[in-house]
Write a protein that holds these residues in place. Structure first.
Motif, PDB file in Angstrom:
ATOM      1  N   ALA A  92      13.260  11.261  10.952  1.00 45.05           N
ATOM      2  CA  ALA A  92      12.131  11.652  10.110  1.00 45.05           C
ATOM      3  C   ALA A  92      12.429  11.123   8.712  1.00 45.05           C
ATOM      4  CB  ALA A  92      11.994  13.162  10.088  1.00 45.05           C
ATOM      5  N   VAL A  93      11.574  10.234   8.226  1.00 42.14           N
ATOM      6  CA  VAL A  93      11.754   9.651   6.891  1.00 42.14           C
ATOM      7  C   VAL A  93      10.503   9.947   6.103  1.00 42.14           C
ATOM      8  CG1 VAL A  93      12.240   7.578   5.583  1.00 42.14           C
ATOM      9  CG2 VAL A  93      12.880   7.698   7.978  1.00 42.14           C
ATOM     10  N   GLY A  94      10.672  10.491   4.917  1.00 40.03           N
ATOM     11  CA  GLY A  94       9.464  10.792   4.177  1.00 40.03           C
ATOM     12  C   GLY A  94       9.695  10.964   2.703  1.00 40.03           C
ATOM     13  N   VAL A  95       8.599  11.155   2.003  1.00 38.94           N
ATOM     14  CA  VAL A  95       8.651  11.428   0.574  1.00 38.94           C
ATOM     15  C   VAL A  95       7.750  12.604   0.261  1.00 38.94           C
ATOM     16  CG1 VAL A  95       9.254   9.097  -0.169  1.00 38.94           C
ATOM     17  CG2 VAL A  95       6.852   9.681   0.162  1.00 38.94           C
ATOM     18  N   VAL A  96       8.114  13.272  -0.811  1.00 44.39           N
ATOM     19  CA  VAL A  96       7.338  14.397  -1.307  1.00 44.39           C
ATOM     20  C   VAL A  96       6.911  13.982  -2.711  1.00 44.39           C
ATOM     21  CG1 VAL A  96       7.576  16.774  -2.075  1.00 44.39           C
ATOM     22  CG2 VAL A  96       8.598  16.067   0.098  1.00 44.39           C
ATOM     23  N   LEU A  97       5.602  13.944  -2.969  1.00 42.86           N
ATOM     24  CA  LEU A  97       5.105  13.340  -4.204  1.00 42.86           C
ATOM     25  C   LEU A  97       4.237  14.317  -4.989  1.00 42.86           C
ATOM     26  CD1 LEU A  97       4.021  10.054  -2.417  1.00 42.86           C
ATOM     27  CD2 LEU A  97       6.075  10.339  -3.822  1.00 42.86           C
ATOM     28  N   LYS A  98       4.505  14.408  -6.271  1.00 41.80           N
ATOM     29  CA  LYS A  98       3.719  15.311  -7.108  1.00 41.80           C
ATOM     30  C   LYS A  98       2.288  14.788  -7.173  1.00 41.80           C
ATOM     31  CE  LYS A  98       4.192  17.711 -11.468  1.00 41.80           C
ATOM     32  NZ  LYS A  98       4.580  19.088 -11.285  1.00 41.80           N
ATOM     33  N   LEU A  99       1.328  15.666  -6.891  1.00 38.48           N
ATOM     34  CA  LEU A  99      -0.056  15.211  -6.731  1.00 38.48           C
ATOM     35  C   LEU A  99      -0.616  14.465  -7.941  1.00 38.48           C
ATOM     36  CD1 LEU A  99      -2.209  17.798  -4.768  1.00 38.48           C
ATOM     37  CD2 LEU A  99      -1.390  15.561  -4.076  1.00 38.48           C
ATOM     38  N   PRO A 100      -0.544  15.042  -9.170  1.00 37.91           N
ATOM     39  CA  PRO A 100      -1.153  14.321 -10.290  1.00 37.91           C
ATOM     40  C   PRO A 100      -0.471  12.976 -10.525  1.00 37.91           C
ATOM     41  CG  PRO A 100      -0.630  16.597 -10.891  1.00 37.91           C
ATOM     42  CD  PRO A 100       0.016  16.335  -9.574  1.00 37.91           C
ATOM     43  N   ALA A 101       0.872  12.925 -10.316  1.00 45.00           N
ATOM     44  CA  ALA A 101       1.598  11.668 -10.537  1.00 45.00           C
ATOM     45  C   ALA A 101       1.187  10.636  -9.495  1.00 45.00           C
ATOM     46  CB  ALA A 101       3.102  11.914 -10.489  1.00 45.00           C
ATOM     47  N   LEU A 102       0.966  11.089  -8.268  1.00 46.10           N
ATOM     48  CA  LEU A 102       0.535  10.174  -7.213  1.00 46.10           C
ATOM     49  C   LEU A 102      -0.853   9.627  -7.538  1.00 46.10           C
ATOM     50  CD1 LEU A 102       0.955   8.949  -4.366  1.00 46.10           C
ATOM     51  CD2 LEU A 102      -0.134  10.986  -3.427  1.00 46.10           C
ATOM     52  N   GLY A 103      -1.726  10.529  -7.995  1.00 44.24           N
ATOM     53  CA  GLY A 103      -3.098  10.130  -8.294  1.00 44.24           C
ATOM     54  C   GLY A 103      -3.185   9.190  -9.485  1.00 44.24           C
ATOM     55  N   GLN A 129      -1.361   6.679 -10.207  1.00 40.88           N
ATOM     56  CA  GLN A 129      -0.901   5.312  -9.974  1.00 40.88           C
ATOM     57  C   GLN A 129      -1.598   4.781  -8.720  1.00 40.88           C
ATOM     58  OE1 GLN A 129       1.953   4.579  -7.304  1.00 40.88           O
ATOM     59  NE2 GLN A 129       0.703   6.233  -6.474  1.00 40.88           N
ATOM     60  N   PRO A 130      -1.587   3.465  -8.546  1.00 43.87           N
ATOM     61  CA  PRO A 130      -2.473   2.904  -7.523  1.00 43.87           C
ATOM     62  C   PRO A 130      -1.928   2.916  -6.098  1.00 43.87           C
ATOM     63  CG  PRO A 130      -1.381   1.144  -8.726  1.00 43.87           C
ATOM     64  CD  PRO A 130      -0.923   2.441  -9.339  1.00 43.87           C
ATOM     65  N   ARG A 131      -0.624   3.165  -5.921  1.00 41.67           N
ATOM     66  CA  ARG A 131      -0.089   2.943  -4.587  1.00 41.67           C
ATOM     67  C   ARG A 131      -0.269   4.135  -3.665  1.00 41.67           C
ATOM     68  NH1 ARG A 131       4.615   0.036  -3.792  1.00 41.67           N
ATOM     69  NH2 ARG A 131       5.679   1.954  -4.247  1.00 41.67           N
ATOM     70  N   ARG A 132      -0.390   3.838  -2.377  1.00 42.98           N
ATOM     71  CA  ARG A 132      -0.590   4.877  -1.390  1.00 42.98           C
ATOM     72  C   ARG A 132       0.771   5.387  -0.892  1.00 42.98           C
ATOM     73  NH1 ARG A 132      -4.982   6.220   0.802  1.00 42.98           N
ATOM     74  NH2 ARG A 132      -3.818   6.738   2.672  1.00 42.98           N
ATOM     75  N   PRO A 133       0.800   6.655  -0.414  1.00 41.63           N
ATOM     76  CA  PRO A 133       2.081   7.229   0.015  1.00 41.63           C
ATOM     77  C   PRO A 133       2.802   6.392   1.061  1.00 41.63           C
ATOM     78  CG  PRO A 133       0.368   8.911   0.034  1.00 41.63           C
ATOM     79  CD  PRO A 133      -0.304   7.617  -0.293  1.00 41.63           C
ATOM     80  N   GLU A 134       2.046   5.790   1.999  1.00 46.60           N
ATOM     81  CA  GLU A 134       2.751   5.035   3.047  1.00 46.60           C
ATOM     82  C   GLU A 134       3.419   3.788   2.463  1.00 46.60           C
ATOM     83  OE1 GLU A 134      -0.423   5.789   3.025  1.00 46.60           O
ATOM     84  OE2 GLU A 134      -1.730   4.127   3.619  1.00 46.60           O
ATOM     85  N   GLU A 135       2.855   3.268   1.365  1.00 44.70           N
ATOM     86  CA  GLU A 135       3.508   2.121   0.723  1.00 44.70           C
ATOM     87  C   GLU A 135       4.808   2.571   0.059  1.00 44.70           C
ATOM     88  OE1 GLU A 135      -0.160  -0.672  -0.661  1.00 44.70           O
ATOM     89  OE2 GLU A 135       0.007   1.206  -1.731  1.00 44.70           O
TER      90      GLU A 135
END
Ligand SMILES: Cc1cc2nc3c(=O)[nH]c(=O)nc-3n(C[C@H](O)[C@H](O)[C@H](O)COP(=O)(O)OP(=O)(O)OC[C@H]3O[C@@H](n4cnc5c(N)ncnc54)[C@H](O)[C@@H]3O)c2cc1C
Lengths: 406, 282
Positions: A207-218, A220-226
């Motif tokens: 299981a490989v994954g990331v946990v991303l802060k929502l406002p920070a993710l929003g 910037q342009p990249r998608r979580p799978e990238e």
């Protein structure tokens, strides 16, 4: 009665992958003999990543590989299904493929059950326990959240790839045998988005994954799978995952802000437990939610039973719930670590310290003969300055760290 | 045989093939076609009972181990009146399954099945069942309605639409006793009400003994495969000629043949062709 909207318990549940089931000792002694797990965690690594560097603190103990064990990787459709079976064996009636649509109220406006999506689907109940996960519509309908508690900044989104590899390949790459497993928590490696990463070993998948802060993710342009793709391409991770086949991709919100976002937990006729009550502990080196959900569910059940026996299911009658939470790890860990999520997700911990630490280590172990080894203090001072960290900030963060984690 | 007078309350039988995937109850269940069969039975019963005080009963039969009862409880929750489990391995050959089902449904005039199961989906059980019950068969239906007439036994005459090749349809009038099989698209099984769902958890499921253990294991289970076709060694002077002969390259071969025959002759022609192609023993 136990309501589940999925076709079986565990069908809708998603998480990174490690459960800590010791809370079950009191109900099912020797639960480890039958719990459907993947691997027992005997190796735990904390990894700090920059674009080109990695520093890992790696701990291994065989003690976690024998009863009463510690953590284990497990698939939720297995684990939750098993746990729900236990509840059924103890007399609960599990009704699946049934969604609670909202609360029922009596003439006085007091919560008196739930409405489900089945024909003739009202369930009248003296106590409703809302454990409908993050985004609990029941807790929201009961108006238990305070202002700002459900703001996007309090959530991260966790995304995960499950990657199939033969068991012997996993054993070899991670240096484990049989049912031994590895838990790697990662700071950095999230493409500049505040958050963290993880890598867990199941029997024949990772299981490989990331946990991303929502406002920070929003922002910037990249998608979580990238972002996961980049993590998998990192020099420290690629050799562990390469050659595998992605067999599953999933994503789920995490209530990240801990104690500060917890709603009121009790109201007349209703208790809130698990992620619905933001009880997930997401504090950097820890990512635990299932144990908090199990424990709060147990305590909610006990408090509800007490209240029913006493004939008082008002908030006062249900007060035993919060007393139990307060007496145990559920609220104690959250109280103690209430500053941890903010600290761990702060820009300094996210971006500046990893770079500083990695650079310090790189210089300490670099041999540049004929130059003699530089002094450790000097390296730290120079790298701190290079990373743009003020002494006062460092002292403040250190103090916050000691107060949260100490 | 058809009369306009509604006789005694009748029963519609529904057969469900319970399929478990690797012994995992979470993934066990019945096909969409089987579910559509039950919903079809409900709607036939509703049209039959409309404006009368009779009530058509629906009996659902499944063959399988105890675990299959979970599916049968789902059928009861949705509104079936009776559920029967035939205690047998779910991996019997279709003819045995049909024989066991026929024993449970011998006094039922109308049986609705799904036309494919959740696993192999060859749709052969309904045909075997019709043979066992000496009933008419109408298989692979995409639409069913009752015609208004009923037999002396109270079973409804059914109007059905069957899918044919090339986008064509065949309209049938089926007089019971009959076995119908429907595609999954025909109907969506209704959602059980919450009280029915709870009641069904406790409901009694009749259990009938299935084929004896010896009979069950008479056949070894093997993957489904058509019989090998015996091809004579190619003749030809050179390798190229033999390859040509083997691959039929350059030859004018007819691919398919359209014949128009009455059903009995058509069946005989199909059997002859299957024998010729090596799928059946000569
Ligand atoms: C990427 C990621 C990694 C994580 N890693 C870990 C980890 O390694 N270890 C750990 O301990 N925790 C981890 N967590 C946290 C953990 O997933 C949660 O804390 C935990 O699942 C909370 O359990 P819960 O039962 O409260 O909520 P959920 O697991 O969300 O369960 C809620 C249940 O309620 C049902 N439901 C919801 N609404 C309704 C409704 N209206 N009617 C009927 N049923 C409904 C859902 O179908 C679901 O079964 C992780 C989370 C994420 C997203």
């Amino acid at each position: 009665m136990l309501l589940e909207r999925g076709p079986f318990a565990g069908s809708k549940n998603m998480y990174g992958g490690v459960v800590y089931p010791r809370i079950l000792d009191q109900f099912h002694p020797n639960w480890w003999e039958e719990v459907p797990i993947q691997r027992w965690i005997t190796r735990r690594s904390t990894m700090v990543l920059t674009a080109t560097q990695a520093m890992t603190v790696d701990f291994r103990t065989q003690a976690w590989g024998e009863p009463p064990y510690n953590g284990a990787t497990a698939y939720r459709p297995d684990f939750d299904h098993w746990l729900a079976g236990k509840a059924e064996a103890d007399g609960a009636v599990l009704v699946t493929s049934t969604t609670a649509l909202g609360l029922l109220r009596d003439e006085a406006g007091r919560i008196a059950g739930v409405r489900t999506d089945r024909p003739d689907g009202d369930i009248h109940a003296d106590v409703v326990i809302a454990c409908d996960g993050v985004n609990s519509f029941l807790a929201k309908e009961a108006d238990l959240f305070g202002p700002g508690q459900t703001e996007a900044g309090n959530y991260t989104v966790g995304v995960k790839e499950t990657i199939a590899l033969p068991k012997d390949v996993i054993d070899e790459r991670f240096g484990v045998r049989d049912r031994e497993g590895v838990d790697i928590e990662i700071l950095g490696g999230t493409g500049g988005v505040n958050g963290g990463g993880f890598l867990y070993t199941n029997l024949d998948t990772l299981a490989v994954g990331v946990v991303l802060k929502l406002p920070a993710l929003g922002a910037q342009p990249r998608r979580p799978e990238e972002i996961i793709a980049d993590l998998k391409a990192h020099a420290a991770i690629a050799p562990l995952v390469e050659g595998g086949t992605i067999v599953e991709y999933s994503a789920h919100l995490i209530p990240e802000a801990g104690r500060s976002m917890m709603p009121r937990l009790t109201t007349d006729g209703m208790l809130v437990a698990g992620d619905a009550a933001a009880m997930c502990l997401a504090a950097g080196i820890w990512l635990e939610g299932v144990n908090f959900a199990m424990a709060s569910g147990i305590y909610a059940g006990e408090a509800a039973a007490d209240a029913l026996r006493a004939g008082d299911t008002s908030a006062a009658g249900l007060a035993g719930y919060e007393r139990r939470l307060g007496d145990t790890f559920v609220l104690r860990d959250h109280e103690k670590l209430r500053r941890a999520p903010g600290l761990v997700l702060s820009d300094r911990v996210q971006h500046h310290y990893p770079q500083m630490i990695a650079n310090v280590v790189e210089r300490v172990f670099r041999v540049e003969n004929p130059r003699p080894k530089p002094g450790f203090r000097r390296i730290v001072r120079e790298e701190r300055k290079r990373a743009g960290i003020g002494l006062r900030d460092l002292a403040r963060d250190a103090w916050a760290g000691i107060r949260s984690f100490g | 045989m058809s009369t306009d007078v509604r006789a005694a309350t009748s029963t519609i039988g529904v057969c469900w093939k319970w399929v478990d995937v690797e012994g995992d109850p979470r993934r066990a269940g019945v096909s969409a076609a089987d579910q559509a069969a039950l919903e079809t039975a409900f709607s036939i019963a509703a049209s039959l009972d409309a404006g009368t005080d009779s009530s058509t009963e629906i009996t659902v039969v499944a063959l399988g181990p105890v675990a299959a009862e979970q599916a049968l409880r789902g059928a009861l929750a949705a509104g079936a009146h009776r559920a029967i489990r035939i205690d047998a391995s779910a991996h019997l050959p279709s003819d045995r399954v049909a024989a066991a089902l026929a024993d449970a449904l011998d006094r039922v005039d109308l049986v609705v099945c799904g036309d494919y199961s959740a696993d192999r989906g060859s749709g052969s059980v309904p045909a075997f069942l019709a043979a066992e019950l000496d009933a008419a068969q109408a298989l692979g239906l995409i639409q069913i309605s009752v015609d208004g007439r009923v037999t002396a036994e109270g079973a409804p005459v059914v109007r059905a639409l069957r899918r044919l090749d090339g986008g064509r349809r065949e309209q049938l009038t089926v007089t019971p006793p009959a076995v119908l099989s429907v595609e999954g698209s025909v109907a969506t099984l209704r959602r059980a009400s919450l009280p029915a769902e709870l009641l069904a958890k406790q409901a009694a499921i009749a259990v009938l003994p299935g084929p004896s253990a010896a009979e069950q294991h008479a056949d070894t289970i093997r993957p489904f495969r058509p019989r090998p076709r015996v091809v004579p060694a190619p003749v030809g002077a050179g390798a190229l000629d033999r390859i040509r002969a083997l691959t039929e390259a350059g030859a004018t071969v007819s691919h398919g043949e359209t014949v128009t025959l009455d059903p009995p002759e058509a069946a005989a022609r199909i059997l002859a062709a299957l024998r010729e192609w090596g799928y059946l023993e000569p």
